[in-house]
Design a protein around this motif. Structure first.
Motif, PDB file in Angstrom:
ATOM      1  N   PHE A  64       8.388  -3.920  -8.336  1.00  0.00           N
ATOM      2  CA  PHE A  64       8.274  -2.512  -8.011  1.00  0.00           C
ATOM      3  C   PHE A  64       6.996  -2.207  -7.227  1.00  0.00           C
ATOM      4  O   PHE A  64       5.916  -2.664  -7.592  1.00  0.00           O
ATOM      5  CB  PHE A  64       8.243  -1.684  -9.299  1.00  0.00           C
ATOM      6  CG  PHE A  64       9.426  -1.901 -10.182  1.00  0.00           C
ATOM      7  CD1 PHE A  64      10.684  -1.424  -9.823  1.00  0.00           C
ATOM      8  CD2 PHE A  64       9.294  -2.591 -11.380  1.00  0.00           C
ATOM      9  CE1 PHE A  64      11.779  -1.623 -10.643  1.00  0.00           C
ATOM     10  CE2 PHE A  64      10.379  -2.799 -12.213  1.00  0.00           C
ATOM     11  CZ  PHE A  64      11.635  -2.322 -11.840  1.00  0.00           C
ATOM     12  N   PRO A  65       7.106  -1.420  -6.164  1.00  0.00           N
ATOM     13  CA  PRO A  65       5.878  -0.892  -5.551  1.00  0.00           C
ATOM     14  C   PRO A  65       5.186   0.018  -6.556  1.00  0.00           C
ATOM     15  O   PRO A  65       5.817   0.530  -7.488  1.00  0.00           O
ATOM     16  CB  PRO A  65       6.402  -0.109  -4.340  1.00  0.00           C
ATOM     17  CG  PRO A  65       7.797   0.278  -4.717  1.00  0.00           C
ATOM     18  CD  PRO A  65       8.322  -0.853  -5.562  1.00  0.00           C
ATOM     19  N   LEU A  66       3.893   0.222  -6.351  1.00  0.00           N
ATOM     20  CA  LEU A  66       3.095   0.878  -7.384  1.00  0.00           C
ATOM     21  C   LEU A  66       2.232   1.994  -6.820  1.00  0.00           C
ATOM     22  O   LEU A  66       1.531   1.810  -5.822  1.00  0.00           O
ATOM     23  CB  LEU A  66       2.188  -0.173  -8.050  1.00  0.00           C
ATOM     24  CG  LEU A  66       1.215   0.307  -9.120  1.00  0.00           C
ATOM     25  CD1 LEU A  66       1.958   0.819 -10.349  1.00  0.00           C
ATOM     26  CD2 LEU A  66       0.267  -0.827  -9.516  1.00  0.00           C
ATOM     27  N   ALA A  67       2.267   3.146  -7.486  1.00  0.00           N
ATOM     28  CA  ALA A  67       1.355   4.256  -7.192  1.00  0.00           C
ATOM     29  C   ALA A  67       0.363   4.380  -8.339  1.00  0.00           C
ATOM     30  O   ALA A  67       0.766   4.542  -9.497  1.00  0.00           O
ATOM     31  CB  ALA A  67       2.127   5.558  -7.022  1.00  0.00           C
ATOM     32  N   VAL A  68      -0.908   4.268  -8.037  1.00  0.00           N
ATOM     33  CA  VAL A  68      -1.968   4.488  -9.025  1.00  0.00           C
ATOM     34  C   VAL A  68      -2.398   5.948  -8.911  1.00  0.00           C
ATOM     35  O   VAL A  68      -2.831   6.397  -7.842  1.00  0.00           O
ATOM     36  CB  VAL A  68      -3.163   3.554  -8.775  1.00  0.00           C
ATOM     37  CG1 VAL A  68      -4.276   3.845  -9.777  1.00  0.00           C
ATOM     38  CG2 VAL A  68      -2.729   2.094  -8.866  1.00  0.00           C
ATOM     39  N   GLY A  96      12.186   4.500  -8.105  1.00  0.00           N
ATOM     40  CA  GLY A  96      11.927   3.068  -8.107  1.00  0.00           C
ATOM     41  C   GLY A  96      10.485   2.693  -7.880  1.00  0.00           C
ATOM     42  O   GLY A  96      10.180   1.523  -7.616  1.00  0.00           O
ATOM     43  N   VAL A  97       9.564   3.665  -8.001  1.00  0.00           N
ATOM     44  CA  VAL A  97       8.135   3.405  -7.827  1.00  0.00           C
ATOM     45  C   VAL A  97       7.469   3.368  -9.200  1.00  0.00           C
ATOM     46  O   VAL A  97       7.546   4.339  -9.961  1.00  0.00           O
ATOM     47  CB  VAL A  97       7.472   4.490  -6.955  1.00  0.00           C
ATOM     48  CG1 VAL A  97       5.967   4.259  -6.850  1.00  0.00           C
ATOM     49  CG2 VAL A  97       8.105   4.520  -5.566  1.00  0.00           C
ATOM     50  N   ARG A 141       2.009  -4.026  -2.679  1.00  0.00           N
ATOM     51  CA  ARG A 141       2.457  -2.684  -2.258  1.00  0.00           C
ATOM     52  C   ARG A 141       1.896  -1.670  -3.251  1.00  0.00           C
ATOM     53  O   ARG A 141       2.545  -1.305  -4.225  1.00  0.00           O
ATOM     54  CB  ARG A 141       3.983  -2.603  -2.206  1.00  0.00           C
ATOM     55  CG  ARG A 141       4.620  -3.433  -1.109  1.00  0.00           C
ATOM     56  CD  ARG A 141       6.120  -3.163  -1.028  1.00  0.00           C
ATOM     57  NE  ARG A 141       6.815  -3.629  -2.229  1.00  0.00           N
ATOM     58  CZ  ARG A 141       8.069  -3.273  -2.553  1.00  0.00           C
ATOM     59  NH1 ARG A 141       8.738  -2.419  -1.789  1.00  0.00           N
ATOM     60  NH2 ARG A 141       8.639  -3.757  -3.646  1.00  0.00           N
ATOM     61  N   VAL A 142       0.667  -1.245  -2.983  1.00  0.00           N
ATOM     62  CA  VAL A 142      -0.031  -0.317  -3.873  1.00  0.00           C
ATOM     63  C   VAL A 142      -0.594   0.829  -3.045  1.00  0.00           C
ATOM     64  O   VAL A 142      -1.130   0.622  -1.952  1.00  0.00           O
ATOM     65  CB  VAL A 142      -1.179  -1.012  -4.630  1.00  0.00           C
ATOM     66  CG1 VAL A 142      -1.893  -0.025  -5.545  1.00  0.00           C
ATOM     67  CG2 VAL A 142      -0.655  -2.191  -5.443  1.00  0.00           C
ATOM     68  N   VAL A 292       3.779   9.056   0.177  1.00  0.00           N
ATOM     69  CA  VAL A 292       3.738   7.962  -0.800  1.00  0.00           C
ATOM     70  C   VAL A 292       4.722   6.871  -0.395  1.00  0.00           C
ATOM     71  O   VAL A 292       4.387   5.676  -0.396  1.00  0.00           O
ATOM     72  CB  VAL A 292       4.059   8.486  -2.216  1.00  0.00           C
ATOM     73  CG1 VAL A 292       4.161   7.323  -3.207  1.00  0.00           C
ATOM     74  CG2 VAL A 292       2.992   9.480  -2.675  1.00  0.00           C
ATOM     75  N   ARG A 293       5.925   7.268  -0.040  1.00  0.00           N
ATOM     76  CA  ARG A 293       6.943   6.291   0.356  1.00  0.00           C
ATOM     77  C   ARG A 293       6.508   5.541   1.620  1.00  0.00           C
ATOM     78  O   ARG A 293       6.686   4.315   1.723  1.00  0.00           O
ATOM     79  CB  ARG A 293       8.289   6.983   0.566  1.00  0.00           C
ATOM     80  CG  ARG A 293       8.884   7.566  -0.711  1.00  0.00           C
ATOM     81  CD  ARG A 293      10.260   8.179  -0.463  1.00  0.00           C
ATOM     82  NE  ARG A 293      11.239   7.152  -0.092  1.00  0.00           N
ATOM     83  CZ  ARG A 293      11.935   6.422  -0.962  1.00  0.00           C
ATOM     84  NH1 ARG A 293      11.760   6.598  -2.271  1.00  0.00           N
ATOM     85  NH2 ARG A 293      12.805   5.536  -0.538  1.00  0.00           N
ATOM     86  N   LYS A 294       5.949   6.254   2.555  1.00  0.00           N
ATOM     87  CA  LYS A 294       5.472   5.618   3.785  1.00  0.00           C
ATOM     88  C   LYS A 294       4.383   4.594   3.484  1.00  0.00           C
ATOM     89  O   LYS A 294       4.378   3.485   4.028  1.00  0.00           O
ATOM     90  CB  LYS A 294       4.949   6.692   4.746  1.00  0.00           C
ATOM     91  CG  LYS A 294       4.414   6.144   6.062  1.00  0.00           C
ATOM     92  CD  LYS A 294       3.914   7.290   6.937  1.00  0.00           C
ATOM     93  CE  LYS A 294       3.310   6.787   8.241  1.00  0.00           C
ATOM     94  NZ  LYS A 294       2.776   7.916   9.056  1.00  0.00           N
ATOM     95  N   ALA A 295       3.446   4.967   2.611  1.00  0.00           N
ATOM     96  CA  ALA A 295       2.347   4.059   2.273  1.00  0.00           C
ATOM     97  C   ALA A 295       2.846   2.798   1.592  1.00  0.00           C
ATOM     98  O   ALA A 295       2.242   1.734   1.728  1.00  0.00           O
ATOM     99  CB  ALA A 295       1.350   4.782   1.355  1.00  0.00           C
ATOM    100  N   LEU A 296       3.965   2.893   0.873  1.00  0.00           N
ATOM    101  CA  LEU A 296       4.516   1.757   0.152  1.00  0.00           C
ATOM    102  C   LEU A 296       5.570   0.999   0.964  1.00  0.00           C
ATOM    103  O   LEU A 296       6.153   0.027   0.451  1.00  0.00           O
ATOM    104  CB  LEU A 296       5.125   2.228  -1.167  1.00  0.00           C
ATOM    105  CG  LEU A 296       4.120   2.809  -2.185  1.00  0.00           C
ATOM    106  CD1 LEU A 296       4.847   3.403  -3.371  1.00  0.00           C
ATOM    107  CD2 LEU A 296       3.138   1.728  -2.630  1.00  0.00           C
ATOM    108  N   GLY A 297       5.802   1.428   2.194  1.00  0.00           N
ATOM    109  CA  GLY A 297       6.773   0.740   3.036  1.00  0.00           C
ATOM    110  C   GLY A 297       8.212   1.017   2.640  1.00  0.00           C
ATOM    111  O   GLY A 297       9.115   0.220   2.965  1.00  0.00           O
TER     112      GLY A 297
END
Length: 301
Positions: A64-68, A96-97, A141-142, A292-297
């Motif tokens: 999973f891509p990750l948002a801190v 899915g993040v 992917r953070v 956020v989605r853009k930053a995580l690709g």
């Protein structure tokens, strides 16, 4: 969140109800009422009550891509923070993040302020290396996502590789993060002292410590603007009507970052205030979510 925040935002609330034809920006009370699902896991990274983070793991196999996520609150324990951030954490997890929702010791908690508050954020971020395998987190992917005072701490955490070796905050191998998204952040401590004082009633000694012979410049290891260029792409998002951290703050920081050689962009939220960007039901949220989605690709929705 104190004098200016209460006066301006409560006046906006009187002008119209949120969700109406001409919805006013969210107020402090609206923000404090935010909530979301319970996390998958509560993880302590220290012994103090505020030294923990919440992990939200999406359904599926991962990785999973990750948002801190780092909450705001004027660096004080007076206001909410981690509970309110569950609102956007739940929304991102549903896409899915994975989300790492960070709590930390504020300036008015034992061990908080300088250097404890910064150590907490750094420890929480670096703890992800130990959790990635078990929870299928993709640390390639953070994105760091910080609101208000949390914007300052998120931008600082993203720039840790630039900390001077003489600083008590220096770490040899910080977790790298390529993109940081600051939501109404207050990151340039040196140049925004007056704004931070009027918006949050905070003195710099509370946030950055006091000068000493070994550390004559208190901003050298606490203000992200002093750590430029960080090699990190910064997205500065501000509500059009944000009186706590107005759009001017983002534009000033972006100019300084670009002049130092970093990439930075500013996004304005039409009709938004200081809290709309962290409410997943607000008209501003789709614009934040897209970043956020853009930053995580991830593909646009």
């Amino acid at each position: 969140m104190l004098g200016k925040m209460r006066g301006t935002l409560l006046a906006a609330a009187a002008a119209g109800a949120v969700g109406g034809t001409a919805a006013a920006p969210l107020t402090l009370q609206d923000y404090l009422a935010l909530s979301g699902p319970a996390p998958t896991r509560h993880v302590a990274y220290g012994a103090a009550p505020s030294q923990f983070a919440e992990l939200f793991v999406p359904a599926g196999a991962g990785p999973f891509p990750l948002a801190v996520v780092i909450h705001g609150g004027c660096w004080t324990s007076e206001f909410g923070g981690i509970t309110q951030m569950r609102n956007l954490a739940g929304a991102l997890a549903a896409q899915g993040v994975a989300v790492w929702n960070v709590e930390y010791r504020r300036y008015d908690e034992d061990g908080g302020g300088y250097p404890g508050m910064y150590h907490d954020v750094a420890s929480a971020l670096d703890r992800l290396r130990a959790l990635a395998g078990e929870h299928r987190l993709d640390l390639a992917r953070v994105v760091l996502l910080g609101h208000s005072a949390g914007g300052h701490l998120a931008q600082w955490a993203a720039a840790r590789a630039r900390l001077p070796r003489s600083s008590p905050l220096f770490a040899a191998d910080p977790l790298p993060v390529p993109v940081v998204i600051s939501l109404g952040g207050l990151a340039d401590l040196r140049h925004e002292q007056a704004l931070i004082k009027s918006s949050c009633e905070r003195d710099m000694a509370q946030l950055a410590g006091v000068a000493s012979a070994a550390r004559p410049d208190i901003f050298s290891d606490t203000s992200p603007a002093e750590l430029l260029p960080s090699g990190v792409h910064t997205v500065l998002i501000h509500g059009e009507h944000d009186a706590v951290s107005p759009p001017r703050v983002g534009h000033d920081y972006a100019r300084r970052a670009r002049a130092a050689g970093d990439s930075a962009e500013v996004l304005l939220l039409p009709g938004g205030g200081h809290y709309d960007e962290v409410a997943a039901t607000s008209p501003s949220w789709p614009l934040v979510e897209a970043q956020v989605r853009k930053a995580l690709g991830l593909p646009a929705r």
